[in-house]
Design an enzyme around this catalytic site. Structure first.
Site, PDB file in Angstrom:
ATOM      1  N   GLU A  75      -5.382  -5.246  10.366  1.00 18.69           N
ATOM      2  CA  GLU A  75      -4.423  -4.164  10.622  1.00 18.69           C
ATOM      3  C   GLU A  75      -4.795  -3.458  11.918  1.00 18.69           C
ATOM      4  O   GLU A  75      -5.661  -2.558  11.913  1.00 18.69           O
ATOM      5  CB  GLU A  75      -4.470  -3.118   9.499  1.00 18.69           C
ATOM      6  CG  GLU A  75      -3.898  -3.540   8.189  1.00 18.69           C
ATOM      7  CD  GLU A  75      -3.382  -2.329   7.394  1.00 18.69           C
ATOM      8  OE1 GLU A  75      -2.198  -2.327   7.051  1.00 18.69           O
ATOM      9  OE2 GLU A  75      -4.143  -1.400   7.129  1.00 18.69           O
ATOM     10  N   SER A 123       3.398  -1.841  10.349  1.00 22.53           N
ATOM     11  CA  SER A 123       4.840  -1.786  10.634  1.00 22.53           C
ATOM     12  C   SER A 123       5.589  -3.071  10.256  1.00 22.53           C
ATOM     13  O   SER A 123       6.475  -3.525  11.000  1.00 22.53           O
ATOM     14  CB  SER A 123       5.084  -1.418  12.106  1.00 22.53           C
ATOM     15  OG  SER A 123       4.524  -0.148  12.376  1.00 22.53           O
ATOM     16  N   HIS A 133      -9.551   0.870   4.623  1.00 20.32           N
ATOM     17  CA  HIS A 133      -8.321   1.166   5.364  1.00 20.32           C
ATOM     18  C   HIS A 133      -8.640   2.115   6.512  1.00 20.32           C
ATOM     19  O   HIS A 133      -9.514   2.979   6.390  1.00 20.32           O
ATOM     20  CB  HIS A 133      -7.272   1.786   4.424  1.00 20.32           C
ATOM     21  CG  HIS A 133      -5.926   1.819   5.051  1.00 20.32           C
ATOM     22  ND1 HIS A 133      -5.559   2.789   5.961  1.00 20.32           N
ATOM     23  CD2 HIS A 133      -4.876   0.976   4.953  1.00 20.32           C
ATOM     24  CE1 HIS A 133      -4.324   2.549   6.370  1.00 20.32           C
ATOM     25  NE2 HIS A 133      -3.891   1.440   5.782  1.00 20.32           N
ATOM     26  N   ASN A 165       0.865  -1.184   0.000  1.00 23.34           N
ATOM     27  CA  ASN A 165       0.000   0.000   0.000  1.00 23.34           C
ATOM     28  C   ASN A 165       0.903   1.235   0.000  1.00 23.34           C
ATOM     29  O   ASN A 165       1.439   1.609   1.034  1.00 23.34           O
ATOM     30  CB  ASN A 165      -0.909  -0.027   1.236  1.00 23.34           C
ATOM     31  CG  ASN A 165      -1.786   1.211   1.332  1.00 23.34           C
ATOM     32  OD1 ASN A 165      -1.833   2.028   0.399  1.00 23.34           O
ATOM     33  ND2 ASN A 165      -2.478   1.354   2.450  1.00 23.34           N
ATOM     34  N   TRP A 166       1.051   1.814  -1.177  1.00 20.28           N
ATOM     35  CA  TRP A 166       1.977   2.951  -1.299  1.00 20.28           C
ATOM     36  C   TRP A 166       1.439   4.227  -0.649  1.00 20.28           C
ATOM     37  O   TRP A 166       2.166   5.193  -0.482  1.00 20.28           O
ATOM     38  CB  TRP A 166       2.265   3.235  -2.781  1.00 20.28           C
ATOM     39  CG  TRP A 166       3.110   2.222  -3.475  1.00 20.28           C
ATOM     40  CD1 TRP A 166       3.463   0.967  -3.027  1.00 20.28           C
ATOM     41  CD2 TRP A 166       3.712   2.357  -4.770  1.00 20.28           C
ATOM     42  NE1 TRP A 166       4.240   0.328  -3.952  1.00 20.28           N
ATOM     43  CE2 TRP A 166       4.404   1.162  -5.042  1.00 20.28           C
ATOM     44  CE3 TRP A 166       3.720   3.362  -5.733  1.00 20.28           C
ATOM     45  CZ2 TRP A 166       5.120   0.957  -6.227  1.00 20.28           C
ATOM     46  CZ3 TRP A 166       4.417   3.167  -6.914  1.00 20.28           C
ATOM     47  CH2 TRP A 166       5.116   1.979  -7.160  1.00 20.28           C
ATOM     48  N   LYS A 167       0.130   4.240  -0.353  1.00 22.10           N
ATOM     49  CA  LYS A 167      -0.523   5.446   0.202  1.00 22.10           C
ATOM     50  C   LYS A 167      -0.243   6.634  -0.723  1.00 22.10           C
ATOM     51  O   LYS A 167      -0.295   6.461  -1.938  1.00 22.10           O
ATOM     52  CB  LYS A 167      -0.081   5.667   1.651  1.00 22.10           C
ATOM     53  CG  LYS A 167      -0.307   4.403   2.503  1.00 22.10           C
ATOM     54  CD  LYS A 167      -0.186   4.614   3.974  1.00 22.10           C
ATOM     55  CE  LYS A 167      -0.417   3.307   4.712  1.00 22.10           C
ATOM     56  NZ  LYS A 167      -0.399   3.442   6.164  1.00 22.10           N
ATOM     57  N   GLY A 189       2.944  -1.014   4.308  1.00 23.89           N
ATOM     58  CA  GLY A 189       2.894   0.410   3.987  1.00 23.89           C
ATOM     59  C   GLY A 189       4.266   0.944   3.639  1.00 23.89           C
ATOM     60  O   GLY A 189       4.751   0.763   2.516  1.00 23.89           O
ATOM     61  N   GLY A 233       2.104   2.575  11.015  1.00 21.26           N
ATOM     62  CA  GLY A 233       2.992   3.740  11.099  1.00 21.26           C
ATOM     63  C   GLY A 233       3.728   3.809  12.427  1.00 21.26           C
ATOM     64  O   GLY A 233       4.196   4.877  12.835  1.00 21.26           O
TER      65      GLY A 233
END
Ligand code: 13P
Length: 260
Positions: free
Chosen positions: A168, A214, A97, A10-12, A235, A174
Site C-alpha cells: 500500500e 484508492s 497499516h 478494511n472498513w477502518k 478502504g 485515500g
C-alpha cells in the site's frame, strides 16, 4: 490451476452504526457466495465484529480485524488479543497499516504483532509501502527494503507461507487515483523479491501480494490483470457496498491478459 484472488475490505472506523455494519456485511456475504475464484475478507471495527459472524456457511467469506495486540493477555487496557479474535471466528488480521504506523507503531512493534497473530493461528495481512516516490533517485526502493526487512525481523521462516503481503503506497491511500497498474506490477515484484531476501526465494514465489490504495470497482480489473497482483486491500470502496459488490464481480471475472 486457477489462482484464487483475495479481496480484503478494511472498513477502518466506519460505518457509524451496527445497523449499517450488518447491512454492508450481509450484502457483501451474498455477493461473495456468487463468486467462483475469489475469497473475501471484511475487517470491520472490532466492536461490531462478533455481531457480524453469521451462522450461514459461506466458505469464501470471512472476517478479519484491523489490528491485534502483541500481548497475550492480562493488564493491557483497551487492547484485544489475537487469540480473542480467533475465538470469535476471525481468520485474518491487518497488521502494520500506515495509519497505525503513523500513530506510533514502529517496525519492531509490528513485527511483534505479526508474531502474535501467527502464533494464534490467524493470517496476518502485513502492510508495507513507501510514503512518497522518488522517481529520479529511487529512494523509495531503499525505504521499502528496510521496512520489509525490519517488519519481518524475528519472524520464524516456518510462518512464511502463512503471510499475505499488502503493498500500500501511503501516497495512494485515500487519494483520488490509485497507482498505475504498470507501476503496481513493478512494485509487487520488488516487494516479493525483498520478502525472498528474508524468507528465501521459494517462499517469495508463494507469498500472495495484494495492492491497496484508492481501489474502486472502476480500476480493480486493470490492477488485477495488468498489475498481476493476487488481490486487493480496499478502504473506502469496501463500505460503499454497491461499489464493493461490483468490484467483487469484476475481480472474479478479470483475466490475466487485461481483458474482462
Ligand atoms: P482507500 O481504498 O480508501 O484509499 O484506503 C486504502 C487502505 O488504506 C486500505 O487499507
Amino acid at each position: 490451476m486457477i489462482q484464487r484472488k483475495l479481496i480484503v475490505g478494511n472498513w477502518k472506523m466506519n460505518p457509524a452504526t451496527l445497523e449499517d455494519a450488518r447491512r454492508i456485511a450481509r450484502k457483501t456475504r451474498t455477493a461473495a457466495a456468487q463468486l467462483v475464484q475469489t475469497d473475501v475478507v471484511i475487517c470491520p471495527p472490532s466492536i461490531f465484529a462478533a455481531a457480524l459472524i453469521s451462522k450461514k456457511n459461506t466458505p469464501n467469506f470471512n472476517l478479519g480485524a484491523q489490528t491485534a495486540s502483541f500481548e497475550e493477555s492480562g493488564s493491557h487496557t483497551g487492547q484485544i488479543s489475537a487469540a480473542m479474535l480467533k475465538n470469535i471466528g476471525m481468520t485474518h488480521v491487518i497488521v502494520g497499516h500506515s495509519e497505525e504506523r503513523a500513530a506510533g507503531d514502529t517496525d519492531e512493534m509490528i513485527s511483534r504483532r505479526i508474531r502474535a497473530v501467527l502464533e494464534a493461528g490467524l493470517t496476518p495481512v502485513v502492510c508495507v509501502g513507501e510514503k512518497s516516490r522518488d522517481n529520479e533517485g529511487g529512494a523509495h526502493f531503499e525505504f521499502l527494503k528496510d521496512q520489509i526487512r525490519n517488519t519481518f525481523a524475528n519472524i520464524s521462516e516456518k510462518y512464511a507461507r502463512e503471510i499475505v503481503l499488502a503493498y500500500e503506497p501511503v501516497w495512494a491511500i485515500g487519494a483520488k487515483e490509485a497507482m498505475s497498474p504498470e507501476q503496481i506490477y513493478e512494485m509487487s515484484l520488488f516487494v516479493k523479491k525483498v520478502f525472498g531476501d528474508v524468507f528465501g526465494q521459494a517462499s517469495a514465489m508463494k507469498v500472495p501480494v495484494v495492492y491497496g490504495g484508492s481501489v474502486t470497482f472502476r480500476n480493480a480489473a486493470d490492477i488485477i490483470a495488468i498489475g498481476q497482483v493476487d488481490g486487493l486491500l480496499v478502504g473506502r470502496e469496501s463500505v460503499n457496498v454497491t461499489g464493493f459488490v461490483e468490484l467483487l464481480k469484476v475481480v472474479d471475472t478479470a483475466k490475466a491478459d487485461g481483458v474482462n
